[in-house]
Design an enzyme around this catalytic site. Sequence first.
Site, PDB file in Angstrom:
ATOM      1  CB  SER A 113      -1.051  -0.519   1.113  1.00  0.00           C
ATOM      2  OG  SER A 113      -1.925   1.109   1.132  1.00  0.00           O
ATOM      3  CD  GLU A 205      -2.741  -3.079  -3.097  1.00  0.00           C
ATOM      4  OE1 GLU A 205      -3.503  -3.372  -3.013  1.00  0.00           O
ATOM      5  OE2 GLU A 205      -1.763  -2.010  -3.166  1.00  0.00           O
ATOM      6  CG  HIS A 271      -5.727  -2.508   0.658  1.00  0.00           C
ATOM      7  ND1 HIS A 271      -4.883  -2.369  -0.229  1.00  0.00           N
ATOM      8  CD2 HIS A 271      -5.300  -1.673   0.939  1.00  0.00           C
ATOM      9  CE1 HIS A 271      -4.381  -1.226  -0.621  1.00  0.00           C
ATOM     10  NE2 HIS A 271      -4.103  -1.265   1.272  1.00  0.00           N
TER      11      HIS A 271
END
Length: 299
Positions: A113, A205, A271
């Site tokens: 992330s 992502e 996630h």
Amino acid sequence: MTAARAPIWPRPGRAVAVTAPAGRVEPVALAAGLEALRALVGQRPLLAEGLATAEGYLAGPDQQRAARLGRLWADETVDLIVCARGGFGSSRLLPLLDLPAMAAAGKCLLGFSDITCLVLALACRGLVGLHGPVLTQLPRLDQASLADVSALLAGRPPWPGRLTGQGAGGGVAEGPLLGGNLTMLCHLVGTPWQPDLDGAILCLEDTGEAPYRLDRMITKLELTGLLDRVAGVALGGLDAAGQSPPEHLEALMNRLRVRGLPLVWDLPFGHGARNRILPMGARARLDGAAGLLETGLDL
């Protein structure tokens, strides 16, 4: 870009450390994550000083977060550093860190992330970085993702790895695996820390982004010419559950299919509960017909 070298994998008797280079860590999530990590490693992790510090949405001032990471990197008893969470703030550390020295030291850094920029910075300076679960994600991981973490902690890195998704065609390509969070990758474009994507297998992502925002970001990569350089594209989860809602998926696939590159979607990273560890900078092979991503071919 040539493939990066492997880090020093965790060794018996060495500490597993936890730090927070980005967002502040909520106490309940921190406690649950530490308990999950303790169960995997069999001992109490080494916690960075001031780990629970909060300054607004950050885990302390920039200099303090950079210093925490630097101290752990210099600690000879530590082989693996696990990031507590993502959020925001990692990119603010890039000018404050001695990245060439960190890459030369060869430690493992695990996170994703917002942590994408740190993982990529190491990979682009010759050291494989580990795009994978953060501490606070551990309690909700599936068995395959936990097995990756467990193997890593035991000094048995789970590579070469085979991750299965949905193939969208385009043949087979091989190259260094780079990318991670789409928002963070776009954030680095035009900076001194923009990764070299020549010949790369680009993995992407994201979470919390509307379809039009995903379209905007992939368009940015297209307009800057970065998509012209990659050998293939591997898509992970696109929402908080690690899934790819049809409208989110189409926002990317409509732009990527026409390029004729090997393309695979619904791969188990992101996630959600599925977040397999990806060795950034290591060699990977993407098969767009079989829907297969093979990672860590040179580790």
